[in-house]
Structure formats: structure tokens, C-alpha cells
Design a protein around this motif. Structure first.
Motif, PDB file in Angstrom:
ATOM      1  N   ASP A 100       0.807  -1.222   0.000  1.00 36.93           N
ATOM      2  CA  ASP A 100       0.000   0.000   0.000  1.00 36.93           C
ATOM      3  C   ASP A 100       0.842   1.275   0.000  1.00 36.93           C
ATOM      4  O   ASP A 100       0.533   2.235  -0.719  1.00 36.93           O
ATOM      5  N   ALA A 101       1.903   1.294   0.816  1.00 33.85           N
ATOM      6  CA  ALA A 101       2.750   2.494   0.893  1.00 33.85           C
ATOM      7  C   ALA A 101       3.395   2.795  -0.452  1.00 33.85           C
ATOM      8  O   ALA A 101       3.434   3.955  -0.901  1.00 33.85           O
ATOM      9  N   GLU A 102       3.862   1.746  -1.124  1.00 33.62           N
ATOM     10  CA  GLU A 102       4.485   1.926  -2.440  1.00 33.62           C
ATOM     11  C   GLU A 102       3.448   2.286  -3.493  1.00 33.62           C
ATOM     12  O   GLU A 102       3.721   3.066  -4.413  1.00 33.62           O
ATOM     13  N   LYS A 103       2.225   1.712  -3.365  1.00 38.40           N
ATOM     14  CA  LYS A 103       1.142   2.066  -4.291  1.00 38.40           C
ATOM     15  C   LYS A 103       0.850   3.572  -4.233  1.00 38.40           C
ATOM     16  O   LYS A 103       0.573   4.207  -5.262  1.00 38.40           O
ATOM     17  N   ALA A 104       0.909   4.138  -3.018  1.00 35.06           N
ATOM     18  CA  ALA A 104       0.677   5.574  -2.868  1.00 35.06           C
ATOM     19  C   ALA A 104       1.719   6.369  -3.643  1.00 35.06           C
ATOM     20  O   ALA A 104       1.390   7.324  -4.355  1.00 35.06           O
ATOM     21  N   VAL A 105       2.976   5.953  -3.538  1.00 38.27           N
ATOM     22  CA  VAL A 105       4.067   6.654  -4.221  1.00 38.27           C
ATOM     23  C   VAL A 105       3.911   6.545  -5.735  1.00 38.27           C
ATOM     24  O   VAL A 105       4.014   7.550  -6.466  1.00 38.27           O
ATOM     25  N   TRP A 106       3.644   5.330  -6.216  1.00 39.37           N
ATOM     26  CA  TRP A 106       3.549   5.133  -7.661  1.00 39.37           C
ATOM     27  C   TRP A 106       2.321   5.832  -8.249  1.00 39.37           C
ATOM     28  O   TRP A 106       2.367   6.354  -9.375  1.00 39.37           O
ATOM     29  N   ASN A 107       1.228   5.866  -7.505  1.00 36.23           N
ATOM     30  CA  ASN A 107       0.048   6.586  -7.995  1.00 36.23           C
ATOM     31  C   ASN A 107       0.298   8.096  -8.054  1.00 36.23           C
ATOM     32  O   ASN A 107      -0.232   8.780  -8.938  1.00 36.23           O
ATOM     33  N   LEU A 108       1.109   8.595  -7.144  1.00 34.60           N
ATOM     34  CA  LEU A 108       1.463  10.021  -7.186  1.00 34.60           C
ATOM     35  C   LEU A 108       2.310  10.318  -8.424  1.00 34.60           C
ATOM     36  O   LEU A 108       2.092  11.325  -9.111  1.00 34.60           O
ATOM     37  N   LYS A 109       3.249   9.432  -8.726  1.00 31.18           N
ATOM     38  CA  LYS A 109       4.061   9.608  -9.937  1.00 31.18           C
ATOM     39  C   LYS A 109       3.186   9.535 -11.190  1.00 31.18           C
ATOM     40  O   LYS A 109       3.354  10.317 -12.137  1.00 31.18           O
ATOM     41  N   LYS A 110       2.251   8.589 -11.171  1.00 28.46           N
ATOM     42  CA  LYS A 110       1.348   8.443 -12.312  1.00 28.46           C
ATOM     43  C   LYS A 110       0.503   9.698 -12.494  1.00 28.46           C
ATOM     44  O   LYS A 110       0.298  10.174 -13.625  1.00 28.46           O
ATOM     45  N   ALA A 111       0.023  10.256 -11.402  1.00 27.38           N
ATOM     46  CA  ALA A 111      -0.777  11.481 -11.459  1.00 27.38           C
ATOM     47  C   ALA A 111       0.027  12.615 -12.078  1.00 27.38           C
ATOM     48  O   ALA A 111      -0.495  13.412 -12.878  1.00 27.38           O
ATOM     49  N   TYR A 112       1.307  12.704 -11.719  1.00 29.26           N
ATOM     50  CA  TYR A 112       2.178  13.761 -12.242  1.00 29.26           C
ATOM     51  C   TYR A 112       2.293  13.660 -13.763  1.00 29.26           C
ATOM     52  O   TYR A 112       2.162  14.661 -14.481  1.00 29.26           O
ATOM     53  N   VAL A 113       2.526  12.441 -14.255  1.00 30.67           N
ATOM     54  CA  VAL A 113       2.675  12.240 -15.701  1.00 30.67           C
ATOM     55  C   VAL A 113       1.357  12.510 -16.424  1.00 30.67           C
ATOM     56  O   VAL A 113       1.326  13.178 -17.469  1.00 30.67           O
ATOM     57  N   LEU A 114       0.253  12.006 -15.873  1.00 32.53           N
ATOM     58  CA  LEU A 114      -1.054  12.202 -16.501  1.00 32.53           C
ATOM     59  C   LEU A 114      -1.438  13.678 -16.558  1.00 32.53           C
ATOM     60  O   LEU A 114      -1.924  14.172 -17.581  1.00 32.53           O
ATOM     61  N   LYS A 115      -1.208  14.383 -15.472  1.00 27.21           N
ATOM     62  CA  LYS A 115      -1.543  15.807 -15.446  1.00 27.21           C
ATOM     63  C   LYS A 115      -0.709  16.583 -16.469  1.00 27.21           C
ATOM     64  O   LYS A 115      -1.208  17.467 -17.170  1.00 27.21           O
ATOM     65  N   ALA A 116       0.582  16.230 -16.573  1.00 28.76           N
ATOM     66  CA  ALA A 116       1.463  16.896 -17.537  1.00 28.76           C
ATOM     67  C   ALA A 116       1.019  16.644 -18.971  1.00 28.76           C
ATOM     68  O   ALA A 116       1.293  17.456 -19.868  1.00 28.76           O
ATOM     69  N   ASN A 117       0.299  15.532 -19.185  1.00 26.27           N
ATOM     70  CA  ASN A 117      -0.202  15.195 -20.526  1.00 26.27           C
ATOM     71  C   ASN A 117      -1.687  15.528 -20.683  1.00 26.27           C
ATOM     72  O   ASN A 117      -2.381  14.945 -21.515  1.00 26.27           O
ATOM     73  N   LYS A 118      -2.151  16.480 -19.830  1.00 20.83           N
ATOM     74  CA  LYS A 118      -3.511  17.035 -19.924  1.00 20.83           C
ATOM     75  C   LYS A 118      -4.617  15.995 -19.713  1.00 20.83           C
ATOM     76  O   LYS A 118      -5.703  16.098 -20.278  1.00 20.83           O
ATOM     77  N   LYS A 119      -4.320  14.977 -18.906  1.00 21.67           N
ATOM     78  CA  LYS A 119      -5.333  13.980 -18.538  1.00 21.67           C
ATOM     79  C   LYS A 119      -5.702  14.225 -17.066  1.00 21.67           C
ATOM     80  O   LYS A 119      -5.390  13.423 -16.177  1.00 21.67           O
ATOM     81  N   LEU A 120      -6.346  15.360 -16.832  1.00 21.05           N
ATOM     82  CA  LEU A 120      -6.573  15.842 -15.477  1.00 21.05           C
ATOM     83  C   LEU A 120      -7.462  14.914 -14.650  1.00 21.05           C
ATOM     84  O   LEU A 120      -7.159  14.628 -13.488  1.00 21.05           O
ATOM     85  N   GLU A 121      -8.559  14.439 -15.230  1.00 26.82           N
ATOM     86  CA  GLU A 121      -9.473  13.591 -14.463  1.00 26.82           C
ATOM     87  C   GLU A 121      -8.826  12.265 -14.077  1.00 26.82           C
ATOM     88  O   GLU A 121      -9.028  11.759 -12.966  1.00 26.82           O
ATOM     89  N   ASP A 122      -8.050  11.711 -14.991  1.00 25.76           N
ATOM     90  CA  ASP A 122      -7.326  10.467 -14.675  1.00 25.76           C
ATOM     91  C   ASP A 122      -6.302  10.724 -13.569  1.00 25.76           C
ATOM     92  O   ASP A 122      -6.103   9.891 -12.675  1.00 25.76           O
ATOM     93  N   ALA A 123      -5.658  11.881 -13.639  1.00 24.29           N
ATOM     94  CA  ALA A 123      -4.679  12.245 -12.617  1.00 24.29           C
ATOM     95  C   ALA A 123      -5.352  12.395 -11.251  1.00 24.29           C
ATOM     96  O   ALA A 123      -4.818  11.954 -10.229  1.00 24.29           O
ATOM     97  N   LYS A 124      -6.535  12.998 -11.233  1.00 19.59           N
ATOM     98  CA  LYS A 124      -7.275  13.164  -9.974  1.00 19.59           C
ATOM     99  C   LYS A 124      -7.629  11.813  -9.364  1.00 19.59           C
ATOM    100  O   LYS A 124      -7.564  11.626  -8.146  1.00 19.59           O
ATOM    101  N   GLU A 125      -7.984  10.868 -10.208  1.00 26.31           N
ATOM    102  CA  GLU A 125      -8.321   9.537  -9.709  1.00 26.31           C
ATOM    103  C   GLU A 125      -7.102   8.894  -9.044  1.00 26.31           C
ATOM    104  O   GLU A 125      -7.226   8.204  -8.018  1.00 26.31           O
ATOM    105  N   CYS A 126      -5.921   9.135  -9.600  1.00 24.50           N
ATOM    106  CA  CYS A 126      -4.693   8.617  -8.991  1.00 24.50           C
ATOM    107  C   CYS A 126      -4.452   9.248  -7.624  1.00 24.50           C
ATOM    108  O   CYS A 126      -4.022   8.560  -6.683  1.00 24.50           O
ATOM    109  N   ILE A 127      -4.728  10.532  -7.496  1.00 25.07           N
ATOM    110  CA  ILE A 127      -4.549  11.212  -6.210  1.00 25.07           C
ATOM    111  C   ILE A 127      -5.535  10.654  -5.181  1.00 25.07           C
ATOM    112  O   ILE A 127      -5.192  10.499  -4.001  1.00 25.07           O
ATOM    113  N   ARG A 128      -6.753  10.330  -5.617  1.00 24.68           N
ATOM    114  CA  ARG A 128      -7.718   9.704  -4.692  1.00 24.68           C
ATOM    115  C   ARG A 128      -7.188   8.361  -4.202  1.00 24.68           C
ATOM    116  O   ARG A 128      -7.400   7.974  -3.036  1.00 24.68           O
TER     117      ARG A 128
END
Length: 222
Positions: A168-196
């Protein structure tokens, strides 16, 4: 066996156990004190770190690693670099040596310092080769460079694979990284889901609060 010798041996064993327990208790007590000081008062932290009792309780590497993390927490770039140079000259085992490089690398990518991150990547790759470490570690470093500096959307399958195999702890880190990449590629809603998902996987109330603030502000600070 002479009773006096038996009693002496028993007493020595009991004393050794007591000293070990007290040592662990005192070390834990001072670890907490150091962490609190690091978060609230740098002068007090540095004073405590260089005190006789802390020098006695903690090995030089542990004290200097805490000093490094103190400078990182305060984004003191010059001192971070000086501390890394100092620690590179210390006697360390392979695990400790690589931990210094990893910590510095993560700091440099977090502050978006590409030249320093590349320099640390070069040092880590050389260290991995010279010490016959898992070559997959080099791939992980390369993927971090692509995520943070290239904002490469092609890293998403790699991140998903890491999420699948993580706790779980590592999942949190990887989802944060995923959110960063998605947001940078204008996939805001997908990025928000990663932050959730980060909020779901982390147990730290402070981290949960920060993530919620990110969501409330449409990830503007991500």
C-alpha cells in the motif's frame, strides 16, 4: 561449577540484557527528539545531532544521513550538495552508499534540477555496474528521469506494473508519480483519480491532507 561463578555469569547476562534494552529505549527516545527538532527548530536539531549523547548512540553514517535529510527538508540546495560530497568520503557499506545517492536523486528530481539529477543518475549507474547490483535498478532510475523531466506518457504501463506488485505504501508513491505524468499530458481527471488512490493507500494524515488540497485546487501545485 562454583556457585559464585554461576551467580557472576547470571548477573553479567542480566546486565547485558538490561543495557541492551536501555540502549534501545534511549536510542528510540533520541530518535523521536531528533525528528521533532528537525520539523520545528533546525538550530536545536543540529545542536542535538552534534551532542555527545547522540554521537554515542548513533553511528556517524546515521547522524550524517539525518543531517542530509534535514537539509533536504529545508530545500537548502548548497548544503545538500556539500553534505553529499562529505558523505561520499565516509566509510559506508554498499546499501548505505546507494541510499545516499538515491536520496539525493529523488531530491533533485523533486526540485526539477535536471543537471544534478543526471549527474546523480550517472553516479548510480556506475555504482550499480561496479558492485554487480540488479541492472533493473538502472531502468527504474531511467524511468524516473523520463517521468519527471520528459513527462513521457509511455512510462504509464511501467508505473501500472509497479503498482500491481507493490504494497500500500508503495502504491501511494507510484500513484502520485502516475498522477504527475497524466496531469502533464492534460489527462486531469485520470490524474485526480490517482490522487484519490494515494489518499486511500496512505496512512499518514498529513499526506492525506496535502493530497486533498491538491484535489481541491485541480492539481495546480502538482
Amino acid at each position: 561449577m562454583d556457585n559464585r561463578i554461576l551467580i557472576a555469569i547470571i548477573v553479567c547476562i542480566i546486565l547485558a540484557v538490561i543495557i541492551n534494552i536501555v540502549g534501545k529505549y534511549i536510542r528510540k527516545k533520541y530518535t523521536i527528539k531528533l525528528m521533532k527538532a528537525m520539523m520545528t527548530d533546525e538550530d536545536e536539531f543540529l545542536k542535538l545531532l552534534d551532542s555527545f549523547i547522540v554521537k554515542y548512540l548513533f553511528a556517524p553514517y546515521n547522524r550524517e544521513f539525518m543531517r542530509l535529510n534535514n537539509y533536504i527538508a529545508r530545500s537548502a540546495d548548497k548544503k545538500v550538495k556539500e553534505q553529499i560530497s562529505l558523505m561520499e568520503k565516509m566509510r559506508m557499506n554498499r546499501k548505505q552508499h546507494f541510499a545516499v545517492y538515491q536520496t539525493a536523486f529523488q531530491y533533485f528530481i523533486t526540485i526539477n534540477s535536471e543537471s544534478n539529477a543526471k549527474n546523480m543518475q550517472r553516479k548510480m549507474n556506475i555504482f550499480i555496474d561496479e558492485n554487480n547490483l540488479d541492472p533493473q535498478m538502472k531502468k527504474s532510475i531511467e524511468m524516473d528521469m523520463k517521468m519527471y523531466f520528459d513527462k513521457d506518457i509511455s512510462t504509464i504501463p511501467y508505473i501500472d506494473e509497479k503498482i500491481e506488485d507493490s504494497d500500500d505504501a508503495e502504491k501511494a508513491v507510484w500513484n502520485l508519480k502516475k498522477a504527475y505524468v497524466l496531469k502533464a499530458n492534460k489527462k486531469l481527471e485520470d490524474a485526480k483519480e490517482c490522487i484519490r488512490l494515494v489518499i486511500q493507500y496512505t496512512n499518514d494524515p498529513t499526506q492525506k491532507k496535502i493530497m486533498q488540497e491538491l484535489l481541491d485546487n485541480d492539481l495546480k501545485d502538482l
